[in-house]
Scaffold this active site. Structure first.
Site, short mmCIF file in Angstrom:
data_model
loop_
_atom_site.label_atom_id
_atom_site.label_comp_id
_atom_site.label_asym_id
_atom_site.label_seq_id
_atom_site.Cartn_x
_atom_site.Cartn_y
_atom_site.Cartn_z
N GLY A 1 -20.33 -9.79 0.29
CA GLY A 1 -19.54 -9.03 1.25
C GLY A 1 -20.35 -8.32 2.31
N HIS B 1 -21.32 -12.12 -4.55
CA HIS B 1 -21.21 -10.76 -3.98
C HIS B 1 -21.89 -10.68 -2.62
CE1 HIS B 1 -20.59 -6.29 -5.18
NE2 HIS B 1 -20.39 -6.47 -3.89
N ARG C 1 -13.57 -5.44 -5.21
CA ARG C 1 -14.21 -4.89 -6.40
C ARG C 1 -13.91 -5.83 -7.58
NH1 ARG C 1 -15.78 -2.17 -2.83
NH2 ARG C 1 -15.94 0.10 -2.66
N GLU D 1 -21.86 -8.59 -13.16
CA GLU D 1 -22.63 -9.35 -12.18
C GLU D 1 -24.10 -9.40 -12.56
OE1 GLU D 1 -21.77 -7.71 -8.32
OE2 GLU D 1 -19.75 -8.57 -8.28
N ASP E 1 0.87 -1.17 0.00
CA ASP E 1 0.00 0.00 0.00
C ASP E 1 0.90 1.22 0.00
OD1 ASP E 1 -1.74 2.15 0.51
OD2 ASP E 1 -3.16 0.83 1.52
#
Length: 529
Positions: free
Chosen positions: A281, A279, A232, A261, A171
């Site tokens: 999450g 999906h 993502r 999706e 990062d």
């Protein structure tokens, strides 16, 4: 007086309605029934939605009294934020409602991959007993590579430490001090993919991060390694991933999000080495309830005229009309700063000079942070949450305001220190009666460049003919130069700000850097909400 009308366009938890309290006229409608939605919006002051109700320009045209759109969740794909802003409608969401759920799902994918849980379950459910076919691996002393050490990435790291895993992360915007606090070793991306036994990605989706784990990165991984994406769709190149799994270049993948999706093909969903989920999450009872309660509280604040912490398209508080035009300029300066920075920011000073000194310009600090952080974090950055995100990353922010400004009526300069001690600065002003946004300085180089969507900043040893060289490269690749500014330094280096009509391919940038021996070349893309 009649109560403000709050419209529930989708089913929300009883706790959401309870959080609104008795001071509102709460009505319900099926948000997927467009005629019914339009009719109900005609009297609504606020509308609460999930993902099925589309709040676009057409819907907003039927909502003359609407003050706030509240999305009980994180994503805002079904809300036209630009149209809402134009209409003066605040948009709020619940950006932290699903972070624990997303982190836990990531951990679930990691454990499922390590122990072949889904495949073993399917086998036993079909009447088979094949213990030897599902031998897994321990997580203890394995290396977990976390790409993106924001809130969700940090939660995953903390949870997987309990398994005795070694934690490494990539990062570029996290300081060494923050990483040390989390018990994580920072690495470059190529080092991380080579060392990781499990790789999980938690980055915002931008042109730079789309496909950032691609064919080259997958080939560089261990054959025994696994990758996980619960962030993502498209951060991992799906075609490259399917090919790597088919060829046995990596051991497996856990995927919750897809570019399209539902997925348009079965290259991943039908892959024996992949654990796939639709999906999920944010699909927990707790996340859904947190989201509903969070936006209910935001709706109350918005309708009461108070500061809204999770507003994504407006800043809190009254802003003087003289100050307002500079907000967009300062945010763009932040994006320019982020574009030229090569590492984590540790401190930022926002210096405002000239006639603006007579006004409250505190919103400029928020705008600067929003611009800098927009391409850095996975969350939607607002003027309100930008300071919190900066604090989480250890960024100290100061502001100075001075009346004296010898060269410009108003001048805003962002000066930041990076983790390696490098000091960078960008400066801008609003010029003329049309208030043209101009970039007037980078690192002490004096400029006069109108801000546009696409710029290249190039620093090189000044010598005759250089501009012609890179101009030819642009022409050969069908890229128009809309503007060009060149400034020289005392050490005979030159800085060019080249304004172009579209994004420049990476290979063209590399070619220009090689042919002119550029010390620095950065692509700056200005993104407007």
């Amino acid at each position: 007086m009649s109560k403000p009308v709050v419209l529930l366009a989708e089913q929300l938890s009883p706790a959401t309605i309870e959080a609104l309290g008795p001071d509102f006229d709460v009505r319900t409608v099926d948000g997927t029934d467009r005629p019914a939605l339009f009719d109900a919006l005609s009297e609504a002051n606020a509308v609460l939605i999930r993902s099925a109700t589309k709040m676009d320009e057409e819907a907003l045209a039927h909502a003359p009294h609407l003050k706030v759109i509240a999305r009980a969740g994180v994503g805002l794909d079904n809300v036209d934020i630009k149209a809402a802003t134009t209409a003066g409608v605040m948009v709020v969401n619940a950006p932290t409602s699903n972070i624990i759920s997303a982190a836990e799902l990531t951990c679930g994918h990691i454990v499922s991959l390590a122990r072949n849980i889904p495949a073993a379950n399917a086998s036993l459910a079909s009447g088979e007993w094949k213990r030897s076919s599902f031998t897994g691996v321990e997580l203890y002393e394995k290396t977990l590579g976390v790409v993106g050490l924001g809130r969700i990435g940090a939660l995953v790291a903390a949870r997987m430490q309990a398994f005795g895993m070694r934690l490494v992360a990539y990062d570029p915007y996290v300081t060494a001090a923050r990483a040390q606090q989390l018990g994580v070793e920072l690495l470059e991306l190529d080092e991380l993919v080579a060392q990781a036994d499990f790789l999980t990605i938690h980055m915002p989706k931008t042109p730079e991060t789309t496909g950032m784990i691609g064919e080259a990165e997958l080939k560089a991984m261990k054959k025994s390694a696994y990758v996980v994406n619960v962030a993502r769709g498209g951060l991992i190149d799906e075609d490259a991933l399917a090919a790597a799994l088919e060829a046995g270049e990596i051991a497996g993948a856990g995927i919750d999000v897809f570019t399209s999706e539902p997925p348009a093909d079965t290259s991943l969903t039908g892959q024996a080495r992949a654990v796939v989920t639709p999906h999920l999450g944010a699909s927990t009872e707790e996340a859904q309830e947190k989201a509903g309660v969070s936006v209910a509280k935001s709706v109350k604040l918005a309708l009461e005229g108070d500061l809204v912490p999770d507003a994504v398209n407006v800043a809190g508080g009254a802003i003087d009309p003289f100050v307002r035009p500079g907000i967009a300029l300062v945010e763009k300066l932040g994006q320019v700063f982020s574009g030229i920075a090569h590492g984590a920011l540790t401190s930022l000073e926002v210096d405002v000079r000239g006639e603006l000194a007579d006004y409250d310009v505190s919103v400029y600090k928020l705008a600067a942070l929003k611009g800098i952080l927009t391409s850095v974090v996975s969350e939607k950055v607002s003027y309100v949450n930008a300071p919190v995100l900066a604090e989480q990353r250890g960024i100290e922010t100061r502001m100075t305001v001075e009346r004296e400004s010898p060269e410009f009526r108003n001048l805003t300069t962002l000066t930041g220190t990076l983790a390696d001690g490098t000091v960078l600065s960008v400066a801008g002003t609003l010029a003329g009666t049309r208030m043209v946004q101009k970039l007037v300085g980078i690192n002490g180089y004096e400029l006069d460049a109108p801000l546009a969507d696409h710029h290249l900043v190039i620093i090189y040893k000044d010598r005759p003919g250089i501009v012609a060289v890179y101009a030819e490269k642009f022409g050969d690749n069908g890229i128009n130069i809309d503007g060009l500014q060149v400034a020289r330094s005392e050490n005979d280096e030159a800085l060019s700000v080249v304004t172009v009509d579209k994004r420049v391919p990476d290979e063209v940038i590399d070619s220009i850097a090689d042919v002119i021996d550029a010390r620095i070349i950065r692509q700056i893309e200005i993104v407007e909400d």
